[in-house]
Design a protein around this motif. Structure first.
Motif, mmCIF file in Angstrom:
data_model
loop_
_atom_site.group_PDB
_atom_site.id
_atom_site.type_symbol
_atom_site.label_atom_id
_atom_site.label_comp_id
_atom_site.label_asym_id
_atom_site.label_seq_id
_atom_site.Cartn_x
_atom_site.Cartn_y
_atom_site.Cartn_z
ATOM 1 N N TYR A 167 20.124 -7.888 22.063
ATOM 2 C CA TYR A 167 18.683 -7.719 21.873
ATOM 3 C C TYR A 167 18.350 -6.254 21.587
ATOM 4 O O TYR A 167 17.580 -5.940 20.678
ATOM 5 C CB TYR A 167 17.943 -8.234 23.114
ATOM 6 N N CYS A 192 16.710 -4.840 18.097
ATOM 7 C CA CYS A 192 15.450 -4.094 18.108
ATOM 8 C C CYS A 192 15.557 -2.812 17.293
ATOM 9 O O CYS A 192 14.595 -2.366 16.690
ATOM 10 C CB CYS A 192 15.044 -3.754 19.544
ATOM 11 N N GLU A 193 16.768 -2.210 17.300
ATOM 12 C CA GLU A 193 16.974 -0.998 16.506
ATOM 13 C C GLU A 193 16.803 -1.288 15.024
ATOM 14 O O GLU A 193 16.234 -0.497 14.275
ATOM 15 C CB GLU A 193 18.389 -0.450 16.750
ATOM 16 N N PRO A 199 12.408 -3.405 14.244
ATOM 17 C CA PRO A 199 11.493 -2.921 15.290
ATOM 18 C C PRO A 199 10.434 -3.952 15.684
ATOM 19 O O PRO A 199 9.914 -3.918 16.805
ATOM 20 C CB PRO A 199 10.853 -1.703 14.650
ATOM 21 N N LEU A 240 10.813 -6.868 16.494
ATOM 22 C CA LEU A 240 11.296 -7.702 17.600
ATOM 23 C C LEU A 240 10.939 -7.116 18.958
ATOM 24 O O LEU A 240 10.956 -7.802 19.968
ATOM 25 C CB LEU A 240 12.815 -7.859 17.509
ATOM 26 N N ASN A 241 10.672 -5.781 18.946
ATOM 27 C CA ASN A 241 10.368 -5.113 20.205
ATOM 28 C C ASN A 241 9.162 -5.749 20.880
ATOM 29 O O ASN A 241 8.067 -5.762 20.343
ATOM 30 C CB ASN A 241 10.074 -3.640 19.928
ATOM 31 N N ASN A 291 6.690 -5.348 23.606
ATOM 32 C CA ASN A 291 6.185 -4.372 24.562
ATOM 33 C C ASN A 291 4.769 -4.730 24.966
ATOM 34 O O ASN A 291 3.796 -4.185 24.451
ATOM 35 C CB ASN A 291 6.209 -2.980 23.914
#
Lengths: 250, 647
Positions: free
Chosen positions: B602, B606-607, B610, B612-613, B615
């Motif tokens: 994961y 995400c890297e 982005p 997918l992040n 928050n």
């Protein structure tokens, strides 16, 4: 006195890909009273060698205890071993050393004082008539001479107990007589001899007590006379087969 | 340990070995005589190739000038020259019949000197004939120039070119590498034969039984055996050393012909060689003893030692390839000593290298002696009842469940140090390679240790017993903990902003360009390796001794420390507790490996993407936390009540 109680020895043998546990000695208990000749008898592979090796501290039991004069090998191995001399048909000596050197080296391993050791070595060489070959390499000696050297190294520490494992097997009449005489003589001196063999006649002649073992288990323990009486046989060989339940093939 | 007893045992070993004629030759005579004979033979060969006849005759197919005749006649006081005049065919014929060693053919003012490559005197003589022609040419040029009023010598001296030879070593590179190889081979072969003699032969000849019936402690026995090998091999080493430097000193002239120009052997060089011999003997004695002890018989011992000998022979030749010592290589056994030999002859000795080599070799030797004593205590090794048990990977043997807690801690430290060392060693290699070092080291070392300590990997690490049902519940539990943990991390990060900086530095370092490589190196490999070690080995070892709770906490703590920075460490600690709990409850390492993989994957995804992040902020954040806590409670309850506690 040597007490063997509930001793087991496990070996791991690889059969094909799988390992198999084998009990060479399986729950054996007996006592060896002081001043006797004690015979351990059985067929090849019965567990005699393993038992005697454990009694002399060369191997340690998987389970159970062996006590020599109330000391166990776990804690007092070095002290016990000073009281025991072990001799087997397999024990060989270093080929490039002379009997004289061997006795001196072994004596110092037994931590005998220098002066006392020199005296003792002289005595033993005289006693066993080793003067003629004491400075030859052991590798160049005859079987009888090697046998005498072997007995000499058992003498060096003047032990209380002798453990002899198949000491006469493979020897000619003269050489094995050297050993038999040695056993009888040491008994006279009040020593204890534990002695294994598969020559039943030999055992019958000299043993005070015998222990029959088969497949690592004790079959019977008694004096040769009693065993013969109980099994109704005239010699120890027949008695053994009667007890084991096998046939006397030869 | 009783010193007197050890000395008696030593006396026995020495007498038995030295009296053997073959051993005496290989240990004493060969090292002493090898170099004088070798150098002598070389000198003989060189003198054969350079020996010139007293009267040198050579054929020519042209009319020589009077000048040349005079020149040749007065050329040397020592040698006489004889010129044979014939036509080309006749010369060739004489040459073929070996009546003539050299003939010169003139074609359009070009002189061809023919000589016989297979004839040493022809080779030596031809060099002289060539010199005559060259010198004559020079004189001819000088004369011609003088006739035109020019001084030849002045022109020749108009400028000078001089070579300044700045060799790293005082002796050129061939000699030190030869010395290194010979000493290494000598010491190793003596160790080889002595080690076999006092372990395998003792078994085979049946003297071991006699020895064991004597009142000797095992430690005394091992000490005497180790000392025997060490003393005899270093003795041979020193004899080689004496013979070597003696020959180098007394055979200067022969060596000069070999191209060894200056021979300045200082006390420093001698001292370093002395130390190197001791180090080599120390290391070889331990290594070869620990190998031969396993062997049932001579043949087995030899078979297991030959590959080792070859490897060592190769390593001892390293200086020949121009490899010089660096601080990194000072920790590699054998390589460092081999380089030390080379280092000794270099003009500036790196004292730190010498020191590190010395310390590391001592450390390796101590480890080896420790291993030898451990092995020698094993009855079945002594009596060969099952001698290859430790080296074979057979199934069904009596196995242990796990390591001791201390053992697993030491293992962890060893792995960490090794991985750090490898990372330093390959610091200049690619990022991908560096990322792979840690997990691969963990895997290899852990598996090796399991095999050596007879741990049944499949059973005790728990590779079977994977169940989908449990997996689903535990995954939910893990996700819940993941969210709670990231909240906690956020809170901590707010209090300590500096930790965030640290963390972002670390993540920048881990930047990889290829998504698949990223997944492999950051998700797949670490998941397998870390689960294997932290859960499979560390957790189990603590669990067995101190119970489940301590097992989980201890493994999580070590897992946290392993990440080496605060923010990741705390996160890893929480995740570690979750994974530990899941491991215990699921009873299968595959479950935690998969979850660990998902967790890391994961991060990698995400890297690259982005979006997918996830928050959450505001209301969503509270909803997520609430759901997480509820899920955690529910799944925890299921685990505690439904899952078999025996797992």
């Amino acid at each position: 006195m040597i007490e063997v109680s509930n001793v087991k020895k496990r070996f791991i043998k690889n059969v094909g890909k799988k390992a198999q546990e084998i009990y060479a000695v399986d729950d054996i208990s007996f006592e060896v009273p002081d001043g006797t000749i004690y015979g351990v008898l059985g067929q090849n592979g019965a567990g005699k060698t393993t038992l005697l090796r454990m009694m002399s501290g060369i191997m340690s039991p998987t389970k159970g205890t062996i006590k020599v004069d109330n000391r166990s090998y776990d804690k007092h191995s070095e002290i016990i071993k000073k009281d025991i001399s072990y001799l087997s048909g397999n024990t060989k000596l270093y080929e490039n050393i002379t009997p004289l050197e061997l006795l001196h080296i072994f004596g110092s391993i037994y931590e005998i004082d220098k002066g006392k050791l020199d005296q003792r070595v002289k005595e033993i060489i005289k006693l066993l008539d080793m003067e003629s070959f004491k400075d030859n390499k052991i590798g160049n000696l005859s079987t009888g001479q090697v046998q005498r050297t072997n007995i000499a190294r058992c003498f060096i520490n003047d032990p209380k107990y002798y453990i002899l494992d198949e000491a006469t097997s493979g020897l000619d009449v003269v050489s094995s007589q050297i050993i038999i005489d040695f056993i009888k003589q040491e008994k006279q001196r009040g020593k204890t001899i534990i002695y294994s063999t598969h020559y039943m006649e030999e055992a019958e002649n000299i043993c005070d007590k015998v222990l029959f073992i088969n497949h690592g288990k004790v079959i019977c323990e008694s004096t040769p006379e009693k065993i013969k009486e109980e099994t109704n046989t005239t010699n120890l060989r027949d008695a053994f087969f009667a007890v084991v339940g096998g046939k006397n093939e030869d | 340990m009783r010193i007197k007893v050890v000395l008696s045992l030593l006396k026995k070993e020495f007498l038995n070995i030295i009296r053997d004629r073959k051993s005496f030759i290989t240990m004493i005579l060969l090292p002493l005589l090898m170099f004088p004979i070798l150098i002598g033979l070389m000198g003989l060969m060189i003198s054969m190739f350079t020996k010139v006849d007293d009267t040198i005759s050579f054929g020519v197919n042209y009319e020589v000038s009077e000048d040349f005749k005079d020149f040749v006649e007065n050329y040397s006081d020592v040698y006489k020259f004889e010129i044979v005049y014939e036509d080309e065919d006749k010369l060739k014929e004489m040459f073929d019949d070996e009546d003539l060693g050299i003939y010169v053919i003139n074609e359009d003012n070009e002189y061809f000197i023919h000589y016989d490559e297979n004839n040493t005197s022809s080779i030596a003589n031809s060099a002289l004939v060539e010199k005559i022609y060259q010198d004559y040419k020079q004189e001819y040029v000088a004369k011609t120039l003088e006739q035109q009023g020019v001084n030849y010598q002045d022109i020749l001296d108009s400028f000078k070119i001089t070579f300044v030879q700045e060799s790293i070593t005082e002796m050129g590179s061939l000699v030190p590498s030869m010395i290194s190889m010979v000493l290494t081979m000598m010491i190793s072969s003596v160790c080889f034969s002595v080690a076999i003699e006092i372990t395998t032969s003792e078994k085979e000849k049946g003297t071991l039984e006699t020895l064991l019936s004597l009142p000797i402690k095992k430690s005394e026995l091992i000490t005497s055996k180790y000392l025997t090998v060490f003393i005899l091999s270093s003795l041979s080493g020193f004899l080689t050393y004496i013979s070597l430097f003696g020959t180098l000193y007394f055979a200067k002239d022969t060596l000069a012909m070999l191209g060894v120009v200056s021979l300045e052997i200082s006390g420093k060089v001698l001292a370093i060689y002395f130390i190197s011999i001791i180090l080599l003997a120390l290391l070889f004695s331990g290594l070869l003893l620990s190998v031969t002890i396993f062997s049932k018989n001579l043949k087995e011992a030899q078979n297991s030692l030959y590959p080792l000998e070859l490897l060592v022979a190769f390593i001892s030749m390293l200086p020949m390839f121009g490899i010089t010592g660096s601080l990194k290589s000072s920790l590699i056994p054998f390589v460092n000593i081999s380089l030390l030999f080379n280092n000794a002859l270099s003009t500036n000795v790196d004292s730190l290298f010498v020191l590190l080599t010395f310390i590391s070799t001592l450390a390796y030797s101590i480890i080896l002696i420790f291993i030898v004593s451990k092995i020698y205590n094993q009855e079945d090794v002594l009596f060969s009842t099952n001698s290859l048990k430790y080296l074979s990977f057979r199934k069904g043997k009596v196995s242990r469940d796990c390591l001791s807690p201390l053992g697993s801690l030491v293992l962890g430290i060893v792995i960490y140090l090794l991985a750090t060392y490898f990372t330093l060693l390959f610091a200049t290699s690619s990022m991908y390679f560096l990322l792979a070092i840690m997990p691969i080291t963990i895997l290899f070392i852990s598996i090796a240790v399991c095999l050596i300590s007879q741990i049944d990997i499949k059973k005790s690490i728990k590779f079977n017993g994977f169940s989908i049902k449990k997996f689903i519940v535990l995954t939910l539990l893990f996700i819940a903990i993941y969210f709670i943990s990231s909240t906690i991390i956020n809170v901590i990060a707010n209090f300590f902003p500096s930790t965030i900086e640290q963390y972002s530095q670390v993540s920048e370092l881990l930047n990889v360009n290829n998504i698949w490589l990223g997944l492999l190196l950051i998700a797949v490999l670490p998941a397998i390796a870390e689960e294997f070690f932290f859960r499979g080995i560390v957790l189990n070892s603590f669990k067995k001794k101190y119970g489940i709770a301590v097992g989980i906490i201890a493994s999580a703590l070590i897992f946290g420390i392993y990440h080496m920075n605060w923010i990741q460490g705390i996160n890893a600690f929480i995740v570690g507790i979750a994974l530990g709990y899941i491991y215990v409850k699921s009873g299968s390492i595959l479950t935690t490996m998969i979850l660990h993989f998902i967790n890391n994957a994961y991060g990698v995804l995400c890297e690259f993407y982005p979006s997918l992040n996830f928050n959450p902020s505001g209301v969503t954040f509270y909803i997520v936390i609430a759901i997480s806590i509820i899920t955690l409670i529910v799944t925890f309850h299921i685990c505690e009540t439904k899952f078999d506690k025996k797992n």
